[in-house]
Write an enzyme that holds these catalytic residues in place. Structure first.
Site, PDB file in Angstrom:
ATOM      1  N   TYR A  60       0.839  -1.206   0.000  1.00  0.00           N
ATOM      2  CA  TYR A  60       0.000   0.000   0.000  1.00  0.00           C
ATOM      3  C   TYR A  60       0.875   1.257   0.000  1.00  0.00           C
ATOM      4  CZ  TYR A  60      -3.599  -3.283   1.722  1.00  0.00           C
ATOM      5  OH  TYR A  60      -4.446  -4.346   1.899  1.00  0.00           O
ATOM      6  N   HIS A 118       0.812 -11.499   2.578  1.00  0.00           N
ATOM      7  CA  HIS A 118      -0.265 -10.804   1.873  1.00  0.00           C
ATOM      8  C   HIS A 118      -1.050 -11.754   0.950  1.00  0.00           C
ATOM      9  CE1 HIS A 118      -1.360  -6.497   0.410  1.00  0.00           C
ATOM     10  NE2 HIS A 118      -2.397  -7.280   0.348  1.00  0.00           N
TER      11      HIS A 118
HETATM   12  N1  LIG Z   1      -5.465  -8.617   2.095  1.00  0.00           N
HETATM   13  C1  LIG Z   1      -5.867  -8.213   0.909  1.00  0.00           C
HETATM   14  O1  LIG Z   1      -5.546  -8.829  -0.123  1.00  0.00           O
HETATM   15  C2  LIG Z   1      -6.736  -6.999   0.801  1.00  0.00           C
HETATM   16  C3  LIG Z   1      -7.408  -6.710  -0.396  1.00  0.00           C
HETATM   17  C4  LIG Z   1      -8.231  -5.568  -0.443  1.00  0.00           C
HETATM   18  C5  LIG Z   1      -8.365  -4.774   0.686  1.00  0.00           C
HETATM   19  N2  LIG Z   1      -7.677  -5.065   1.849  1.00  0.00           N
HETATM   20  C6  LIG Z   1      -7.815  -4.240   3.072  1.00  0.00           C
HETATM   21  O2  LIG Z   1      -9.191  -4.146   3.384  1.00  0.00           O
HETATM   22  C7  LIG Z   1      -9.551  -2.758   3.504  1.00  0.00           C
HETATM   23  C8  LIG Z   1     -10.999  -2.555   3.150  1.00  0.00           C
HETATM   24  O3  LIG Z   1     -11.284  -3.072   1.863  1.00  0.00           O
HETATM   25  P1  LIG Z   1     -11.809  -2.142   0.665  1.00  0.00           P
HETATM   26  O4  LIG Z   1     -11.292  -0.772   0.853  1.00  0.00           O
HETATM   27  O5  LIG Z   1     -11.477  -2.873  -0.569  1.00  0.00           O
HETATM   28  O6  LIG Z   1     -13.390  -2.213   0.795  1.00  0.00           O
HETATM   29  P2  LIG Z   1     -14.493  -1.637   1.823  1.00  0.00           P
HETATM   30  O7  LIG Z   1     -13.854  -1.177   3.071  1.00  0.00           O
HETATM   31  O8  LIG Z   1     -15.527  -2.695   1.894  1.00  0.00           O
HETATM   32  O9  LIG Z   1     -15.104  -0.441   1.018  1.00  0.00           O
HETATM   33  C9  LIG Z   1     -14.481   0.814   0.947  1.00  0.00           C
HETATM   34  C10 LIG Z   1     -15.360   1.703   0.081  1.00  0.00           C
HETATM   35  O10 LIG Z   1     -16.636   1.857   0.697  1.00  0.00           O
HETATM   36  C11 LIG Z   1     -16.874   3.249   0.949  1.00  0.00           C
HETATM   37  N3  LIG Z   1     -17.525   3.345   2.271  1.00  0.00           N
HETATM   38  C12 LIG Z   1     -16.933   3.268   3.477  1.00  0.00           C
HETATM   39  N4  LIG Z   1     -17.837   3.362   4.459  1.00  0.00           N
HETATM   40  C13 LIG Z   1     -19.038   3.528   3.865  1.00  0.00           C
HETATM   41  C14 LIG Z   1     -20.349   3.693   4.363  1.00  0.00           C
HETATM   42  N5  LIG Z   1     -20.596   3.715   5.671  1.00  0.00           N
HETATM   43  N6  LIG Z   1     -21.354   3.835   3.467  1.00  0.00           N
HETATM   44  C15 LIG Z   1     -21.106   3.809   2.147  1.00  0.00           C
HETATM   45  N7  LIG Z   1     -19.888   3.658   1.619  1.00  0.00           N
HETATM   46  C16 LIG Z   1     -18.849   3.503   2.471  1.00  0.00           C
HETATM   47  C17 LIG Z   1     -15.530   3.922   0.898  1.00  0.00           C
HETATM   48  O11 LIG Z   1     -15.659   5.238   0.431  1.00  0.00           O
HETATM   49  P3  LIG Z   1     -14.858   6.493   1.056  1.00  0.00           P
HETATM   50  O12 LIG Z   1     -13.484   6.033   1.378  1.00  0.00           O
HETATM   51  O13 LIG Z   1     -14.941   7.514  -0.014  1.00  0.00           O
HETATM   52  O14 LIG Z   1     -15.595   6.875   2.297  1.00  0.00           O
HETATM   53  C18 LIG Z   1     -14.763   3.071  -0.096  1.00  0.00           C
HETATM   54  O15 LIG Z   1     -15.045   3.461  -1.431  1.00  0.00           O
HETATM   55  C19 LIG Z   1      -8.546  -2.052   2.589  1.00  0.00           C
HETATM   56  O16 LIG Z   1      -8.480  -0.680   2.867  1.00  0.00           O
HETATM   57  C20 LIG Z   1      -7.293  -2.804   2.933  1.00  0.00           C
HETATM   58  O17 LIG Z   1      -6.774  -2.346   4.174  1.00  0.00           O
HETATM   59  C21 LIG Z   1      -6.888  -6.170   1.907  1.00  0.00           C
END
Ligand SMILES: NC(=O)c1ccc[n+]([C@@H]2O[C@H](COP(=O)([O-])OP(=O)(O)OC[C@H]3O[C@@H](n4cnc5c(N)ncnc54)[C@H](OP(=O)(O)O)[C@@H]3O)[C@@H](O)[C@H]2O)c1
Length: 288
Positions: A60, A118
């Site tokens: 990241y 990861h």
């Molecule tokens: N281990 C892995 O391979 C892997 C892969 C992917 C992700 N990750 C980790 O998981 C974390 C979360 O996953 P993600 O970012 O893919 O998906 P997520 O957290 O499910 O979704 C994030 C999205 O949802 C929006 N959002 C957040 N809260 C909201 C709410 N209350 N209502 C409506 N929309 C909302 C955010 O917008 P805004 O930011 O504009 O508010 C953003 O666009 C990542 O940040 C990372 O740390 C790990």
């Protein structure tokens, strides 16, 4: 450098006790793709809002931002758990140890609270070496809690067979369209905590699905809070990413929502056979 993390204190309601005896909060904060000054501000806001687990990764490219946000927030180091992940290009044993030392330096800590592999990248055949490196880093005190990400039951079995050490957690894709029932059952059998990436579903979001929208209306809450509460009731720890303080607050404010067993089951029934967000099958998807 900040001082070493003192013994863990209870962090939040619904805290998880891991198989290594440490505790993590019910909800973590996802940091991808937060970077730069805006990233520091968003992560600092999350800490001030009450998040006590910050999920980062070498790939990241924001570990320095995470460390800086923690220092600026003035939340005591001992109350926060910083997590990072070893990327595929550093799976060889000594490279994995180097990666962890470099992560600690970038985070500005003497001990990493949580370190994960990861992706398994099975065609490279080196994730077992990376796991042995994590076991050693834990023994030497560089890392407190060791776990994996995107591991299947077969990957878990191999690293456990090799070392006798069961990963404390496995961070995997998990949301209503991809509820991972079989993998969660295997985690329960092994004593591995399920941590959920893309917990809200992100793209597409399941907020308009009747099972989610009707529960939100019935409980006077938002669809996002219903989905995150569904995770808590499954025993999964979501790590939602949100840029704004309003969403960050909403995603932590889950105590008032208590879904019925039927509501939980109806959301789990949104599962699709093609429910993954992208072609992220850990047996074939590789990230370096
Ligand atoms: N281990 C892995 O391979 C892997 C892969 C992917 C992700 N990750 C980790 O998981 C974390 C979360 O996953 P993600 O970012 O893919 O998906 P997520 O957290 O499910 O979704 C994030 C999205 O949802 C929006 N959002 C957040 N809260 C909201 C709410 N209350 N209502 C409506 N929309 C909302 C955010 O917008 P805004 O930011 O504009 O508010 C953003 O666009 C990542 O940040 C990372 O740390 C790990």
């Amino acid at each position: 450098m900040t001082s070493p993390t003192p013994d863990p204190a209870p962090l939040a309601a619904h805290a998880h006790r891991l198989n290594d005896g440490t505790e993590l909060p019910a909800v973590g904060f996802g940091t991808y793709p937060l970077k730069g000054d805006d990233g520091i501000a968003a992560i600092e806001s999350a800490l001030r809002t009450g998040y006590r687990l910050i999920d980062s990764a070498v790939n990241y490219e924001n570990e320095r931002e995470v460390g800086e946000a923690l220092r600026r927030s003035e939340v005591p180091r001992g109350q926060v758990r910083l997590a990072t992940k070893i990327p595929g290009r550093f799976h060889a044993h000594d490279l994995a140890l180097r990666s962890l030392a470099d992560s600690a330096e970038r985070l500005g800590v003497e001990q990493i609270d949580v370190a994960l592999i990861h992706w398994p990248n099975p065609s490279r055949g080196l994730y077992r070496e990376a796991w042995r490196a994590l076991v050693r880093a834990q023994q030497e005190g560089l890392v407190r809690t060791i776990g994996v990400s995107n591991f299947t039951p077969a990957h878990l079995a191999r690293v456990i067979d090799d070392t006798g050490v069961v990963p404390a957690l496995n961070q995997v894709e998990l949301h209503p369209y991809f509820p991972q029932e079989e993998l969660r059952a295997e985690h329960r059998r092994l004593g591995v905590l399920t941590q959920a990436w893309s917990p809200l579903g992100k793209d597409p979001v399941p907020f308009d699905e009747p099972a989610v929208a009707q529960a939100a209306e019935a409980h006077g809450t938002t669809p996002g809070q219903v989905v995150l509460r569904w995770h808590l009731q499954l025993g999964s720890m979501p790590v939602p990413k949100a840029a704004s303080p309003e969403r960050q607050r909403a995603n932590l404010d889950l105590d008032a929502v208590e879904l019925s067993d039927d509501e939980v089951a109806a959301i789990t029934a949104l599962a699709r056979t093609d429910g993954r967000r992208f072609d992220g099958d850990p047996d074939t998807h590789e990230e370096m």
